[in-house]
Design a protein around this motif. Structure first.
Motif, short mmCIF file in Angstrom:
data_model
loop_
_atom_site.label_atom_id
_atom_site.label_comp_id
_atom_site.label_asym_id
_atom_site.label_seq_id
_atom_site.Cartn_x
_atom_site.Cartn_y
_atom_site.Cartn_z
N GLY A 97 0.85 -1.19 0.00
CA GLY A 97 0.00 0.00 0.00
C GLY A 97 0.88 1.23 0.00
O GLY A 97 2.07 1.16 0.31
N GLU A 98 0.30 2.37 -0.33
CA GLU A 98 1.09 3.59 -0.40
C GLU A 98 1.43 4.09 1.00
O GLU A 98 0.91 3.59 2.00
CB GLU A 98 0.33 4.67 -1.17
CG GLU A 98 -1.01 5.05 -0.58
CD GLU A 98 -1.86 5.88 -1.54
OE1 GLU A 98 -1.42 6.07 -2.69
OE2 GLU A 98 -2.94 6.31 -1.15
N TYR A 155 -5.33 0.30 2.20
CA TYR A 155 -5.58 1.69 1.82
C TYR A 155 -6.30 2.41 2.95
O TYR A 155 -7.34 1.93 3.43
CB TYR A 155 -6.42 1.76 0.53
CG TYR A 155 -6.73 3.18 0.08
CD1 TYR A 155 -5.74 3.95 -0.52
CD2 TYR A 155 -7.99 3.74 0.27
CE1 TYR A 155 -6.01 5.25 -0.93
CE2 TYR A 155 -8.27 5.03 -0.14
CZ TYR A 155 -7.27 5.79 -0.74
OH TYR A 155 -7.54 7.08 -1.14
N LEU A 156 -5.75 3.53 3.39
CA LEU A 156 -6.35 4.35 4.45
C LEU A 156 -6.80 3.51 5.65
O LEU A 156 -7.91 3.65 6.15
CB LEU A 156 -7.53 5.15 3.91
CG LEU A 156 -7.21 6.53 3.31
CD1 LEU A 156 -8.50 7.26 2.97
CD2 LEU A 156 -6.37 7.37 4.25
N GLY A 157 -5.92 2.63 6.09
CA GLY A 157 -6.16 1.89 7.32
C GLY A 157 -6.95 0.61 7.17
O GLY A 157 -7.20 -0.08 8.17
N ARG A 158 -7.35 0.25 5.94
CA ARG A 158 -8.17 -0.94 5.76
C ARG A 158 -7.60 -1.84 4.66
O ARG A 158 -6.95 -1.36 3.73
CB ARG A 158 -9.60 -0.55 5.39
CG ARG A 158 -10.36 0.08 6.55
CD ARG A 158 -11.80 0.30 6.21
NE ARG A 158 -12.54 0.81 7.36
CZ ARG A 158 -13.82 1.15 7.35
NH1 ARG A 158 -14.51 1.04 6.23
NH2 ARG A 158 -14.41 1.60 8.44
N ILE A 159 -7.87 -3.13 4.79
CA ILE A 159 -7.52 -4.08 3.74
C ILE A 159 -8.60 -4.02 2.66
O ILE A 159 -9.78 -4.27 2.95
CB ILE A 159 -7.42 -5.51 4.28
CG1 ILE A 159 -6.37 -5.60 5.40
CG2 ILE A 159 -7.09 -6.49 3.16
CD1 ILE A 159 -4.95 -5.35 4.95
N PRO A 183 -10.20 -1.58 -7.67
CA PRO A 183 -9.61 -0.52 -8.49
C PRO A 183 -8.30 0.03 -7.93
O PRO A 183 -7.40 0.40 -8.69
CB PRO A 183 -10.69 0.56 -8.50
CG PRO A 183 -11.96 -0.16 -8.23
CD PRO A 183 -11.60 -1.29 -7.31
N TYR A 184 -8.17 0.07 -6.61
CA TYR A 184 -6.92 0.57 -6.02
C TYR A 184 -5.75 -0.35 -6.36
O TYR A 184 -4.65 0.12 -6.69
CB TYR A 184 -7.07 0.71 -4.51
CG TYR A 184 -5.82 1.17 -3.82
CD1 TYR A 184 -5.23 2.39 -4.13
CD2 TYR A 184 -5.20 0.37 -2.85
CE1 TYR A 184 -4.07 2.82 -3.50
CE2 TYR A 184 -4.04 0.80 -2.21
CZ TYR A 184 -3.48 2.01 -2.54
OH TYR A 184 -2.33 2.43 -1.91
N THR A 185 -5.99 -1.66 -6.29
CA THR A 185 -4.93 -2.61 -6.66
C THR A 185 -4.55 -2.43 -8.12
O THR A 185 -3.36 -2.43 -8.47
CB THR A 185 -5.40 -4.05 -6.42
OG1 THR A 185 -5.89 -4.19 -5.09
CG2 THR A 185 -4.26 -5.03 -6.63
N ARG A 186 -5.53 -2.26 -8.99
CA ARG A 186 -5.24 -2.06 -10.40
C ARG A 186 -4.47 -0.76 -10.62
O ARG A 186 -3.57 -0.69 -11.47
CB ARG A 186 -6.55 -2.07 -11.20
CG ARG A 186 -7.22 -3.44 -11.20
CD ARG A 186 -8.24 -3.55 -12.33
NE ARG A 186 -9.42 -2.73 -12.10
CZ ARG A 186 -10.51 -3.14 -11.49
NH1 ARG A 186 -10.56 -4.37 -10.99
NH2 ARG A 186 -11.56 -2.35 -11.35
#
Length: 332
Positions: free
Chosen positions: A40-41, A215-219, A235-238
């Motif tokens: 994650g970022e 992302y932002l504290g969550r899986i 979409p975040y993974t992509r």
């Protein structure tokens, strides 16, 4: 063999006003004998989750379980050991390499100076360091050698689970591959479950059996590494895969992806899906998808081997970059 389970874990800093929930209701399993790659970022909560596992960050709610036992009920010698990101600050500069490794050994495990010295030599050889370096100070070693010592020190504690937090990001590219090969070799030889944290998808793919995306504290997505990285459902993974640099590729995406959108304030995460303010398939580009802004998809995520917290799981398969990471090869 042991299994590490994060059961609805939350970590919050500060009070109700101005506080920050760095980890929010995370459930994740590190199976026995496997490597779980957490990606994650920056600011997603990866390191906070790792620190919660070893007791360096307070667990506000939920539990961290080792073979079904809450780690807060375990004896003082925790069977979880962590290798930190910066090899220059993870070792005491005033202690020799041998003293640093010896300090991490369980009390009474090796009686007598000769036994402890032999164990130090064994551990240094395990991480491909000359035992003669035991008398040297950390400043006399390179960054890669220091990280090997940090790994030997973690192994000295006889861990049942190993946690590695961005352990190659502070190293020169020329030595990152060697350290990754070492970590993978040691993990397989000792059959240790490992939580491996990195922002580098190539590294995650190289070393992991299971991948979890934060992302932002969550899986937001988790599953077998090959499935997540070749057939991403969120979409975040992509977007992470599309943003990863690839050999011979001078493109950075296409015009259909919302670019340069500022991430939300983690102190005030958006309602519904936390990614909807940046999502290329959400209400930003599809106004009719209002459910993304009102309902949290994590609440209904399917508990399967490959799961994603998205109302439109699998939508946008044409998203660029999803096939590039399907290629094997070196992690770097």
């Amino acid at each position: 063999m042991s299994e590490l389970v994060f059961d609805n874990v939350s970590v919050r800093y500060g009070g109700r006003r101005g506080g920050l929930t760095a980890v929010d209701g995370v459930s994740l399993t590190v199976p026995a004998g496997q490597v779980v790659g957490l990606v994650g970022e920056s600011g997603s909560g990866k390191s906070t989750l790792a620190r919660a596992a070893v007791g360096l960050s307070p667990v506000t709610s939920g539990r961290v379980l080792l073979d079904g036992t809450d780690i807060r009920r375990l004896p003082r010698r925790r069977p979880l050991q962590m290798v930190f990101q910066d090899p220059y600050s993870s070792l005491d500069p005033r202690m020799s390499i041998g003293e640093s490794v010896t300090e991490a050994m369980p009390r009474g495990a090796h009686r007598g100076r000769d036994a402890r010295r032999a164990e130090v030599a064994r551990l240094l050889e395990l991480v491909n360091l000359d035992p003669d370096r035991a008398g040297m100070l950390p400043r006399q070693l390179s960054g890669g050698q220091r990280q090997r010592v940090a790994l030997a020190r973690a192994l000295a504690g006889r861990p049942e689970v190993l946690i590695a937090d961005e352990i190659t990001s502070a190293l020169d590219v020329s030595v990152q591959g060697a350290v990754l090969n070492l970590v993978r070799s040691v993990q397989r030889r000792l059959d240790l479950p490992m939580l491996f944290i990195s922002h580098n998808l190539a590294v995650i793919r190289y070393i992991s059996d299971v991948v979890a995306v934060m992302y932002l504290g969550r899986i937001v997505e988790a599953g077998p590494a090959e499935q997540v990285l070749t057939d991403p459902q969120h979409p975040y993974t992509r977007d992470l895969l599309a943003a990863a640099p690839r050999l011979g590729d001078d493109t950075t995406g296409d015009d259909s992806i919302p670019a340069d959108i500022e991430p939300p304030d983690p102190h005030h995460p958006p309602a519904g899906c936390r990614y909807h303010t940046r999502c290329p398939i959400g209400p930003l580009t599809n106004p009719e998808r209002t459910v993304c802004a009102t309902t949290d998809p994590a609440d209904g995520a399917i508990r399967s081997r490959h799961r994603a917290a998205c109302h439109f799981t699998g939508s946008g398969r044409e998203h660029p970059g999803t096939s590039a990471t399907s290629q094997g090869g070196s992690p770097l």
